[in-house]
Design a protein around this motif. Structure first.
Motif, PDB file in Angstrom:
ATOM      1  N   LEU A  67      58.473   0.053   5.319  1.00 26.64           N
ATOM      2  CA  LEU A  67      58.695  -0.814   6.477  1.00 26.64           C
ATOM      3  C   LEU A  67      57.390  -1.468   6.926  1.00 26.64           C
ATOM      4  O   LEU A  67      57.345  -2.673   7.212  1.00 26.64           O
ATOM      5  CB  LEU A  67      59.307  -0.003   7.620  1.00 26.64           C
ATOM      6  N   ARG A  68      56.336  -0.692   6.990  1.00 29.37           N
ATOM      7  CA  ARG A  68      55.050  -1.239   7.438  1.00 29.37           C
ATOM      8  C   ARG A  68      54.503  -2.258   6.439  1.00 29.37           C
ATOM      9  O   ARG A  68      53.977  -3.314   6.839  1.00 29.37           O
ATOM     10  CB  ARG A  68      54.041  -0.104   7.648  1.00 29.37           C
ATOM     11  N   LEU A  69      54.627  -1.963   5.161  1.00 25.48           N
ATOM     12  CA  LEU A  69      54.139  -2.899   4.149  1.00 25.48           C
ATOM     13  C   LEU A  69      54.912  -4.218   4.183  1.00 25.48           C
ATOM     14  O   LEU A  69      54.401  -5.259   3.775  1.00 25.48           O
ATOM     15  CB  LEU A  69      54.236  -2.270   2.757  1.00 25.48           C
ATOM     16  N   ALA A  70      56.138  -4.176   4.679  1.00 20.04           N
ATOM     17  CA  ALA A  70      56.943  -5.391   4.820  1.00 20.04           C
ATOM     18  C   ALA A  70      56.596  -6.149   6.097  1.00 20.04           C
ATOM     19  O   ALA A  70      57.171  -7.207   6.350  1.00 20.04           O
ATOM     20  CB  ALA A  70      58.421  -5.038   4.815  1.00 20.04           C
ATOM     21  N   GLY A  71      55.670  -5.605   6.891  1.00 21.43           N
ATOM     22  CA  GLY A  71      55.241  -6.294   8.100  1.00 21.43           C
ATOM     23  C   GLY A  71      55.920  -5.860   9.375  1.00 21.43           C
ATOM     24  O   GLY A  71      55.733  -6.493  10.424  1.00 21.43           O
ATOM     25  N   MET A  72      56.683  -4.766   9.339  1.00 19.07           N
ATOM     26  CA  MET A  72      57.365  -4.298  10.544  1.00 19.07           C
ATOM     27  C   MET A  72      56.349  -3.693  11.511  1.00 19.07           C
ATOM     28  O   MET A  72      55.603  -2.783  11.134  1.00 19.07           O
ATOM     29  CB  MET A  72      58.423  -3.253  10.193  1.00 19.07           C
ATOM     30  N   THR A  73      56.323  -4.195  12.737  1.00 18.73           N
ATOM     31  CA  THR A  73      55.343  -3.732  13.723  1.00 18.73           C
ATOM     32  C   THR A  73      55.994  -3.021  14.903  1.00 18.73           C
ATOM     33  O   THR A  73      55.297  -2.628  15.837  1.00 18.73           O
ATOM     34  CB  THR A  73      54.514  -4.916  14.250  1.00 18.73           C
ATOM     35  N   CYS A  74      57.307  -2.872  14.887  1.00 13.53           N
ATOM     36  CA  CYS A  74      57.996  -2.203  15.990  1.00 13.53           C
ATOM     37  C   CYS A  74      57.655  -0.714  15.991  1.00 13.53           C
ATOM     38  O   CYS A  74      57.139  -0.178  15.005  1.00 13.53           O
ATOM     39  CB  CYS A  74      59.500  -2.393  15.841  1.00 13.53           C
ATOM     40  N   PRO A  75      57.940  -0.001  17.088  1.00 14.83           N
ATOM     41  CA  PRO A  75      57.719   1.455  17.104  1.00 14.83           C
ATOM     42  C   PRO A  75      58.588   2.152  16.055  1.00 14.83           C
ATOM     43  O   PRO A  75      59.780   1.858  15.929  1.00 14.83           O
ATOM     44  CB  PRO A  75      58.139   1.858  18.522  1.00 14.83           C
ATOM     45  N   ILE A  76      57.981   3.058  15.302  1.00 15.94           N
ATOM     46  CA  ILE A  76      58.716   3.867  14.337  1.00 15.94           C
ATOM     47  C   ILE A  76      58.407   5.331  14.614  1.00 15.94           C
ATOM     48  O   ILE A  76      57.244   5.728  14.704  1.00 15.94           O
ATOM     49  CB  ILE A  76      58.345   3.518  12.880  1.00 15.94           C
ATOM     50  N   THR A  77      59.472   6.114  14.761  1.00 15.43           N
ATOM     51  CA  THR A  77      59.338   7.541  15.039  1.00 15.43           C
ATOM     52  C   THR A  77      59.808   8.343  13.836  1.00 15.43           C
ATOM     53  O   THR A  77      60.861   8.030  13.260  1.00 15.43           O
ATOM     54  CB  THR A  77      60.172   7.933  16.275  1.00 15.43           C
ATOM     55  N   LEU A  78      59.043   9.350  13.455  1.00 14.98           N
ATOM     56  CA  LEU A  78      59.446  10.236  12.368  1.00 14.98           C
ATOM     57  C   LEU A  78      60.353  11.306  12.953  1.00 14.98           C
ATOM     58  O   LEU A  78      59.944  12.058  13.843  1.00 14.98           O
ATOM     59  CB  LEU A  78      58.221  10.871  11.708  1.00 14.98           C
ATOM     60  N   ILE A  79      61.601  11.378  12.482  1.00 13.49           N
ATOM     61  CA  ILE A  79      62.564  12.287  13.094  1.00 13.49           C
ATOM     62  C   ILE A  79      62.701  13.613  12.349  1.00 13.49           C
ATOM     63  O   ILE A  79      63.334  14.533  12.870  1.00 13.49           O
ATOM     64  CB  ILE A  79      63.949  11.631  13.243  1.00 13.49           C
ATOM     65  N   ARG A  80      62.155  13.722  11.143  1.00  9.43           N
ATOM     66  CA  ARG A  80      62.099  15.029  10.491  1.00  9.43           C
ATOM     67  C   ARG A  80      60.759  15.672  10.810  1.00  9.43           C
ATOM     68  O   ARG A  80      59.732  15.001  10.840  1.00  9.43           O
ATOM     69  CB  ARG A  80      62.268  14.901   8.970  1.00  9.43           C
ATOM     70  N   THR A  81      60.763  16.976  11.075  1.00 14.97           N
ATOM     71  CA  THR A  81      59.521  17.680  11.386  1.00 14.97           C
ATOM     72  C   THR A  81      58.459  17.354  10.348  1.00 14.97           C
ATOM     73  O   THR A  81      58.686  17.512   9.145  1.00 14.97           O
ATOM     74  CB  THR A  81      59.761  19.205  11.419  1.00 14.97           C
ATOM     75  N   PRO A  82      57.306  16.874  10.771  1.00 18.12           N
ATOM     76  CA  PRO A  82      56.273  16.437   9.814  1.00 18.12           C
ATOM     77  C   PRO A  82      55.799  17.565   8.911  1.00 18.12           C
ATOM     78  O   PRO A  82      55.761  18.739   9.298  1.00 18.12           O
ATOM     79  CB  PRO A  82      55.128  15.968  10.736  1.00 18.12           C
ATOM     80  N   MET A  83      55.427  17.186   7.699  1.00 19.57           N
ATOM     81  CA  MET A  83      54.793  18.130   6.779  1.00 19.57           C
ATOM     82  C   MET A  83      53.297  18.157   7.043  1.00 19.57           C
ATOM     83  O   MET A  83      52.683  17.110   7.293  1.00 19.57           O
ATOM     84  CB  MET A  83      55.064  17.717   5.328  1.00 19.57           C
ATOM     85  N   LEU A  84      52.712  19.332   6.976  1.00 19.66           N
ATOM     86  CA  LEU A  84      51.270  19.468   7.202  1.00 19.66           C
ATOM     87  C   LEU A  84      50.479  18.601   6.231  1.00 19.66           C
ATOM     88  O   LEU A  84      49.426  18.057   6.583  1.00 19.66           O
ATOM     89  CB  LEU A  84      50.854  20.928   7.053  1.00 19.66           C
ATOM     90  N   SER A  85      50.975  18.442   5.021  1.00 20.83           N
ATOM     91  CA  SER A  85      50.256  17.676   4.003  1.00 20.83           C
ATOM     92  C   SER A  85      50.244  16.179   4.291  1.00 20.83           C
ATOM     93  O   SER A  85      49.528  15.433   3.621  1.00 20.83           O
ATOM     94  CB  SER A  85      50.881  17.923   2.630  1.00 20.83           C
ATOM     95  N   GLN A  86      51.008  15.721   5.289  1.00 19.22           N
ATOM     96  CA  GLN A  86      51.130  14.281   5.539  1.00 19.22           C
ATOM     97  C   GLN A  86      50.650  13.851   6.923  1.00 19.22           C
ATOM     98  O   GLN A  86      50.841  12.696   7.303  1.00 19.22           O
ATOM     99  CB  GLN A  86      52.600  13.850   5.369  1.00 19.22           C
ATOM    100  N   VAL A  87      50.014  14.742   7.667  1.00 18.77           N
ATOM    101  CA  VAL A  87      49.734  14.426   9.074  1.00 18.77           C
ATOM    102  C   VAL A  87      48.824  13.205   9.245  1.00 18.77           C
ATOM    103  O   VAL A  87      49.020  12.412  10.179  1.00 18.77           O
ATOM    104  CB  VAL A  87      49.137  15.650   9.810  1.00 18.77           C
ATOM    105  N   ASP A  88      47.855  13.005   8.383  1.00 20.02           N
ATOM    106  CA  ASP A  88      46.969  11.851   8.531  1.00 20.02           C
ATOM    107  C   ASP A  88      47.736  10.540   8.376  1.00 20.02           C
ATOM    108  O   ASP A  88      47.569   9.609   9.168  1.00 20.02           O
ATOM    109  CB  ASP A  88      45.826  11.915   7.519  1.00 20.02           C
ATOM    110  N   ASP A  89      48.593  10.476   7.361  1.00 21.79           N
ATOM    111  CA  ASP A  89      49.393   9.274   7.156  1.00 21.79           C
ATOM    112  C   ASP A  89      50.391   9.072   8.287  1.00 21.79           C
ATOM    113  O   ASP A  89      50.638   7.938   8.719  1.00 21.79           O
ATOM    114  CB  ASP A  89      50.136   9.352   5.823  1.00 21.79           C
ATOM    115  N   ILE A  90      50.981  10.149   8.766  1.00 25.85           N
ATOM    116  CA  ILE A  90      51.974  10.043   9.834  1.00 25.85           C
ATOM    117  C   ILE A  90      51.351   9.455  11.095  1.00 25.85           C
ATOM    118  O   ILE A  90      51.918   8.544  11.724  1.00 25.85           O
ATOM    119  CB  ILE A  90      52.606  11.423  10.128  1.00 25.85           C
ATOM    120  N   VAL A  91      50.204   9.947  11.469  1.00 22.80           N
ATOM    121  CA  VAL A  91      49.530   9.429  12.657  1.00 22.80           C
ATOM    122  C   VAL A  91      49.177   7.955  12.486  1.00 22.80           C
ATOM    123  O   VAL A  91      49.208   7.174  13.437  1.00 22.80           O
ATOM    124  CB  VAL A  91      48.271  10.272  12.956  1.00 22.80           C
TER     125      VAL A  91
END
Length: 373
Positions: A67-91
């Motif tokens: 979505l972001r690579l397509a230019g979407m700038t709206c708020p996006i919320t991650l609804i599955r509990t984040p994985m520890l291995s992905q926290v930097d990308d998630i933030v």
């Protein structure tokens, strides 16, 4: 036109979104559109935003990046509990995330500190679905820990219903969630911007006459995409059910007698049903299988019956004598079938009734500078 393919009517999708948004607006509830079933398809997400959804919700980081690579700038919320291995990308790509584990929240806080930002935390509460969630008696204590932690901000609480347990939410549960929101504010201090009551299964309650309390958000996917109540599978009044259509091509057609025998040497999973062998019944084999779609979730065309499926073939018994090799058959899908078909690499997605991308996204805030990997 290539097969198999999914035809998406974006006009109907915008209509479904707009209809639900307008009905909920009068109840003080906003819509967060869930795009996980369509793998974060940008054009489908944009249609939902054009219909009035205030933001997007995703379960998979790869879809958020799409979505972001397509230019979407709206708020996006991650609804599955984040994985520890992905926290930097998630933030980096999500404004907020739903959380249940303090170790994960602490890692998100650390990532946010490194990136010089603040990440929103919505705490998921266990309200009876028995999937993910903090026990209600522990919510205030965990909420206080989040408030005291630099790098994150307590933005709200949420609950989930009718996913694992299949039990639809009741008014009493919504009242209890409202009480929890008040309790958390009383203990922790900050106003909760989001009290998310659940998903599409909440719509019968939300469309009713009872007070909605503090519930001001619903995360809606299935109702908008398919126009049905997830619990009953009944059509929601005023919504289209045929926004998505799966099209498959016939590769064989004959009048073979259908046999229930299955070779034990064939390891492909099969579903076998008997179809009367009459002169009026034709057996059609389609280039589609279990690897592409949940065949149990397909609505058979009039006069047709599901005979069986293997990994690459779908066998249909039909009274339509006009079908030939190269003919196409069209199917409606339930949520499970839609999810698998959208994720299948060999199924093309064709968009209909598109229009130039609106500026709705840009109204939600400045575009982030992202370095996606």
């Amino acid at each position: 036109m290539s097969c198999p393919r999914i035809e998406v009517d974006l006009r109907k999708l915008r209509h479904n979104t707009r209809t639900v948004v307008e009905r909920l607006k009068g109840r003080g509830i906003r819509v967060t559109a869930v795009t996980k079933a369509v793998c974060g398809h940008p054009a489908i997400a944009q249609a939902m935003l054009d219909g009035g959804a205030e933001g997007l919700a995703e379960a998979r980081l790869s879809n958020v990046k799409r979505l972001r690579l397509a230019g979407m700038t709206c708020p996006i919320t991650l609804i599955r509990t984040p994985m520890l291995s992905q926290v930097d990308d998630i933030v980096q790509v999500c404004e907020a995330s739903y959380n249940t584990e303090m170790s994960v929240i602490a890692a998100l806080a650390g990532a946010a500190h490194r990136l010089n930002t603040v990440h929103g935390i919505i705490l998921m509460v266990e309200m009876g679905d028995l999937r993910e969630g903090i026990m209600p008696q522990d919510l205030g204590y965990i909420g206080q820990q989040v408030v005291d932690m630099p790098g994150v901000a307590l933005k709200g609480i949420g609950a989930n219903f009718a996913c694992l347990s299949g039990i639809a939410p009741k008014a009493a549960k919504m009242q209890a969630l409202t009480a929890l929101a008040n309790d958390v504010e009383g203990r922790c201090g900050p106003f909760l911007e989001t009290v998310s009551g659940g998903n599409s299964a909440n719509l019968p309650w939300a469309f009713g006459s009872r007070a909605t309390g503090r519930i001001n958000d619903l995360r809606l996917g299935e109702a908008i995409l398919l126009g049905v109540d997830p619990v009953t599978q009944e059509q929601i009044g005023g919504l289209f059910r045929d926004t998505f259509t799966l099209v498959a091509e016939a590769v064989e057609t004959d009048t073979k007698t259908v046999s229930p025998l299955v070779s034990t040497a064939d390891h492909a999973p099969a579903i076998i049903r008997l179809v009367p062998a009459t002169s009026e019944t034709t057996r059609i084999i389609l280039a589609l299988g279990n690897q592409d779609v949940d065949v149990e979730g397909l609505s058979m065309p009039t006069g047709s019956t599901l005979v069986g499926a293997t990994s690459d073939h779908l066998v249909i018994g039909t009274t339509d004598q006009k079908l030939r090799v190269g003919s196409e058959m069209r199917f409606r899908m339930n949520y499970s079938a839609l999810m698998r078909a959208m994720a299948a690499s060999d199924i093309q997605t064709n968009l209909h009734n598109d229009r130039p991308r609106s500026q709705a996204n840009d109204a939600h805030g400045p575009k982030k500078h992202l370095a996606l990997v």
